[in-house]
Scaffold this motif. Structure first.
Motif, PDB file in Angstrom:
ATOM      1  N   THR A  52     -19.027   8.718  20.861  1.00 43.77           N
ATOM      2  CA  THR A  52     -19.626  10.019  20.566  1.00 43.77           C
ATOM      3  C   THR A  52     -19.428  10.919  21.775  1.00 43.77           C
ATOM      4  OG1 THR A  52     -21.279   9.030  19.113  1.00 43.77           O
ATOM      5  CG2 THR A  52     -21.722  11.240  19.934  1.00 43.77           C
ATOM      6  N   ARG A  53     -18.764  12.030  21.541  1.00 46.06           N
ATOM      7  CA  ARG A  53     -18.438  12.931  22.632  1.00 46.06           C
ATOM      8  C   ARG A  53     -18.953  14.333  22.326  1.00 46.06           C
ATOM      9  NH1 ARG A  53     -12.206  11.253  24.234  1.00 46.06           N
ATOM     10  NH2 ARG A  53     -12.642   9.050  24.662  1.00 46.06           N
ATOM     11  N   SER A  54     -19.458  14.966  23.331  1.00 42.76           N
ATOM     12  CA  SER A  54     -19.853  16.369  23.238  1.00 42.76           C
ATOM     13  C   SER A  54     -18.823  17.167  24.018  1.00 42.76           C
ATOM     14  CB  SER A  54     -21.258  16.561  23.813  1.00 42.76           C
ATOM     15  OG  SER A  54     -21.689  17.894  23.643  1.00 42.76           O
ATOM     16  N   MET A  55     -18.062  17.979  23.314  1.00 43.15           N
ATOM     17  CA  MET A  55     -16.937  18.672  23.933  1.00 43.15           C
ATOM     18  C   MET A  55     -17.044  20.176  23.724  1.00 43.15           C
ATOM     19  SD  MET A  55     -13.787  16.184  22.787  1.00 43.15           S
ATOM     20  CE  MET A  55     -12.690  16.953  23.978  1.00 43.15           C
ATOM     21  N   THR A  56     -16.665  20.924  24.742  1.00 50.85           N
ATOM     22  CA  THR A  56     -16.638  22.378  24.582  1.00 50.85           C
ATOM     23  C   THR A  56     -15.504  22.759  23.637  1.00 50.85           C
ATOM     24  OG1 THR A  56     -15.127  22.747  26.440  1.00 50.85           O
ATOM     25  CG2 THR A  56     -17.493  22.696  26.934  1.00 50.85           C
ATOM     26  N   THR A 102     -21.745  17.608  12.966  1.00 53.28           N
ATOM     27  CA  THR A 102     -20.863  16.725  13.717  1.00 53.28           C
ATOM     28  C   THR A 102     -19.471  16.659  13.093  1.00 53.28           C
ATOM     29  OG1 THR A 102     -22.755  15.381  14.370  1.00 53.28           O
ATOM     30  CG2 THR A 102     -20.602  14.343  14.521  1.00 53.28           C
ATOM     31  N   LEU A 103     -18.456  16.514  13.954  1.00 51.47           N
ATOM     32  CA  LEU A 103     -17.087  16.277  13.511  1.00 51.47           C
ATOM     33  C   LEU A 103     -16.807  14.776  13.559  1.00 51.47           C
ATOM     34  CD1 LEU A 103     -15.266  18.991  15.686  1.00 51.47           C
ATOM     35  CD2 LEU A 103     -16.019  19.241  13.325  1.00 51.47           C
ATOM     36  N   TYR A 104     -15.924  14.314  12.669  1.00 47.66           N
ATOM     37  CA  TYR A 104     -15.491  12.920  12.676  1.00 47.66           C
ATOM     38  C   TYR A 104     -13.977  12.885  12.813  1.00 47.66           C
ATOM     39  CZ  TYR A 104     -20.134  11.484  11.135  1.00 47.66           C
ATOM     40  OH  TYR A 104     -21.482  11.255  11.055  1.00 47.66           O
ATOM     41  N   ALA A 105     -13.502  12.005  13.691  1.00 45.42           N
ATOM     42  CA  ALA A 105     -12.069  11.908  13.938  1.00 45.42           C
ATOM     43  C   ALA A 105     -11.658  10.451  14.105  1.00 45.42           C
ATOM     44  CB  ALA A 105     -11.687  12.712  15.177  1.00 45.42           C
ATOM     45  N   GLY A 118     -14.638  17.805   8.983  1.00 42.27           N
ATOM     46  CA  GLY A 118     -14.821  18.960   9.849  1.00 42.27           C
ATOM     47  C   GLY A 118     -13.572  19.820   9.955  1.00 42.27           C
ATOM     48  N   ILE A 119     -12.607  19.590   9.049  1.00 37.16           N
ATOM     49  CA  ILE A 119     -11.355  20.349   9.093  1.00 37.16           C
ATOM     50  C   ILE A 119     -11.619  21.843   8.931  1.00 37.16           C
ATOM     51  CG2 ILE A 119      -9.174  20.769   7.870  1.00 37.16           C
ATOM     52  CD1 ILE A 119      -9.171  17.777   7.176  1.00 37.16           C
ATOM     53  N   SER A 170     -19.279  26.745  23.998  1.00 38.31           N
ATOM     54  CA  SER A 170     -20.096  26.074  22.982  1.00 38.31           C
ATOM     55  C   SER A 170     -19.616  24.636  22.830  1.00 38.31           C
ATOM     56  CB  SER A 170     -19.986  26.807  21.642  1.00 38.31           C
ATOM     57  OG  SER A 170     -20.543  28.096  21.713  1.00 38.31           O
ATOM     58  N   GLU A 171     -20.566  23.731  22.606  1.00 38.86           N
ATOM     59  CA  GLU A 171     -20.224  22.310  22.498  1.00 38.86           C
ATOM     60  C   GLU A 171     -20.348  21.822  21.059  1.00 38.86           C
ATOM     61  OE1 GLU A 171     -22.557  20.093  25.281  1.00 38.86           O
ATOM     62  OE2 GLU A 171     -21.301  20.692  26.989  1.00 38.86           O
ATOM     63  N   LEU A 172     -19.387  21.009  20.668  1.00 40.73           N
ATOM     64  CA  LEU A 172     -19.415  20.355  19.366  1.00 40.73           C
ATOM     65  C   LEU A 172     -19.453  18.853  19.585  1.00 40.73           C
ATOM     66  CD1 LEU A 172     -16.678  22.389  17.417  1.00 40.73           C
ATOM     67  CD2 LEU A 172     -19.139  22.806  17.507  1.00 40.73           C
ATOM     68  N   VAL A 173     -20.197  18.161  18.732  1.00 34.62           N
ATOM     69  CA  VAL A 173     -20.293  16.705  18.818  1.00 34.62           C
ATOM     70  C   VAL A 173     -19.205  16.092  17.949  1.00 34.62           C
ATOM     71  CG1 VAL A 173     -21.735  14.681  18.365  1.00 34.62           C
ATOM     72  CG2 VAL A 173     -22.765  16.784  19.283  1.00 34.62           C
ATOM     73  N   VAL A 174     -18.457  15.152  18.541  1.00 30.57           N
ATOM     74  CA  VAL A 174     -17.377  14.477  17.827  1.00 30.57           C
ATOM     75  C   VAL A 174     -17.647  12.977  17.826  1.00 30.57           C
ATOM     76  CG1 VAL A 174     -14.893  14.039  17.699  1.00 30.57           C
ATOM     77  CG2 VAL A 174     -15.738  16.227  18.604  1.00 30.57           C
ATOM     78  N   HIS A 175     -17.717  12.370  16.632  1.00 28.86           N
ATOM     79  CA  HIS A 175     -17.753  10.910  16.511  1.00 28.86           C
ATOM     80  C   HIS A 175     -16.313  10.443  16.349  1.00 28.86           C
ATOM     81  CE1 HIS A 175     -22.005  10.782  16.537  1.00 28.86           C
ATOM     82  NE2 HIS A 175     -22.201  11.175  15.295  1.00 28.86           N
ATOM     83  N   LEU A 176     -15.833   9.702  17.334  1.00 28.75           N
ATOM     84  CA  LEU A 176     -14.428   9.302  17.377  1.00 28.75           C
ATOM     85  C   LEU A 176     -14.297   7.802  17.130  1.00 28.75           C
ATOM     86  CD1 LEU A 176     -11.478  10.133  18.055  1.00 28.75           C
ATOM     87  CD2 LEU A 176     -11.988   9.535  20.439  1.00 28.75           C
ATOM     88  N   ILE A 177     -13.611   7.440  16.050  1.00 30.25           N
ATOM     89  CA  ILE A 177     -13.325   6.038  15.771  1.00 30.25           C
ATOM     90  C   ILE A 177     -12.100   5.672  16.596  1.00 30.25           C
ATOM     91  CG2 ILE A 177     -12.992   4.299  13.987  1.00 30.25           C
ATOM     92  CD1 ILE A 177     -15.507   6.052  13.635  1.00 30.25           C
ATOM     93  N   ARG A 178     -12.290   4.808  17.608  1.00 30.34           N
ATOM     94  CA  ARG A 178     -11.214   4.499  18.546  1.00 30.34           C
ATOM     95  C   ARG A 178     -10.099   3.699  17.891  1.00 30.34           C
ATOM     96  NH1 ARG A 178     -12.372   5.171  23.841  1.00 30.34           N
ATOM     97  NH2 ARG A 178     -10.082   5.186  23.928  1.00 30.34           N
TER      98      ARG A 178
END
Length: 394
Positions: A52-56, A102-105, A118-119, A170-178
């Protein structure tokens, strides 16, 4: 026939709740239209890594510009679902400091990301702040709810410096499946969280998580006139229903239906898509030719009834049936050109034999419910190929 005949398959199907007028133009199965994505084999939970990443927004845009985030150009139709007003309202939310969902990637072996959920959001932001990076026309704000008409028509560059900075930071939260997570587990994870306003279809998930030449190959075949004419232009492309139909053909061309043993049909299709990534250009050309021949022959034999159920001559026309599409198209592709011509010359007899088969309860079941069951796969392919062989070899 040895199997028990059912007296009114149409009535039986309707009583089971089948929807024949589906948005995709493809008939639903009696039990469910989209097979639940299940994990067919045990896996080690330690292999699952979700970061889980919080990215600008600035960082996300830099990854997009570098090609490290795949917004997937083939999802253009999905990306274009939001109108200008809806897109502007999302930018307004960011300007008002309202957090976005949240975005999922999914991450590949090269640490590139494919956005699965989140496209629309990320494309809207990119279109407003960096439209050139996705070859989009710049978004002009319109129809804002709180910021007023003074913002109407503004581009990103027209905003005051403090508001441009607010957006960039601004920050968006991304859940990233590694990338180390097993592929079938990735599919399961995304199926579980894929519950938004317009969740991805199974084929859209495959498309997002399996990059490579198969994407373009399936997309190109879906645009062929032979496919569109054989299906009477009835297969919608918004949810990639057309590409899934073609992938089903390819899966059973690459893997003999008689040897099909899988109880996880979604995984079978996913493996076939990976196989398409690995074959040579020459082999893809052969598959394209086989597909076109099958489509033209099906149209010549069945007309507008190609790949559709028909129990009696006077029945109303059904939607395209996926299981019939597989069995008919693959069986025709395996015939020689001369054999297909003989079938076309006796098309009335073939149509009659197919109607006889539809009234057989075992065959009807093999194309209507639980169609991924190995016994049902073999039954429908054996039945259809036998009918064609009866007239092709005379």
């Amino acid at each position: 026939m040895a199997s028990q005949l059912i007296t009114d398959p149409t009535k039986s199907a309707l009583e089971e709740g089948t929807s024949f007028g589906t948005p995709s133009g493809v008939e639903q199965e009696l039990t469910r239209d989209i097979v639940e994505l299940q994990i067919a084999e045990p896996f080690n939970p330690d292999d699952i890594e979700v970061a889980t990443r919080s990215m600008t927004i600035d960082l996300l845009l830099s990854r997009i510009k570098a090609g490290d985030i795949d917004l997937e150009p083939d999802f253009q139709r999905r990306r274009g679902i939001w109108n200008e007003r809806q897109q502007s309202r999302l930018i307004e939310s960011l300007l008002l400091k309202i957090p976005l969902p949240t975005l999922y990637a999914a991450e590949d072996d090269e640490e590139r990301w494919a956005i699965v959920d989140g496209i629309q959001r990320l494309t809207t932001i990119t279109r407003f702040m960096a439209p050139d990076s996705i070859d989009e026309t710049p978004l002009r704000l319109t129809g804002l709810e709180y910021l007023g008409s003074s913002f109407d028509g503004l581009l990103f560059d027209d905003l005051p410096s403090r508001l441009k900075r607010r957006l960039r930071e601004s920050e968006l939260v991304v859940h990233l499946i590694r990338h180390g997570t097993p592929q079938e587990v990735k599919f399961n994870i995304f199926a579980r969280i894929n519950t938004g306003g317009m969740p991805l279809s199974a084929q859209e998930l495959r498309h997002a998580l399996i990059p490579g030449q198969a994407r373009q190959f399936l997309g190109d075949l879906a645009q062929l006139a032979a496919f569109k004419e054989a299906t009477a232009n009835s297969i919608r492309d918004e949810r990639m229903a057309d590409r899934e139909m073609i992938l089903r053909f390819m899966a059973f061309i690459l893997h003999n239906p008689e040897e099909y043993r899988s109880y996880d049909f979604d995984r079978f299709l996913s493996d076939a898509m990976r196989d398409l990534n690995l074959i040579s250009d020459a082999r893809r050309d052969q598959l394209r030719d086989a597909f076109v021949s099958a489509m033209k022959s099906a149209k010549a034999i069945f007309g507008d009834d190609a790949f559709r159920k028909r129990y009696r001559p006077g029945d109303s026309r059904f939607p395209i049936n996926r299981a019939l599409f597989e069995a008919i198209s693959v069986s025709l592709a395996h015939l020689s050109e001369q054999e297909r011509e003989r079938c076309i010359s006796r098309k009335e007899e073939i149509c009659t034999r197919m109607m006889d088969a539809m009234r057989d309860s075992a065959f009807e079941g093999s194309i209507s419910q639980g169609t991924g069951d190995p016994a049902k796969v073999r039954r429908r392919f054996e039945t259809v190929s036998r009918i064609f062989a009866e007239f092709a070899n005379v």
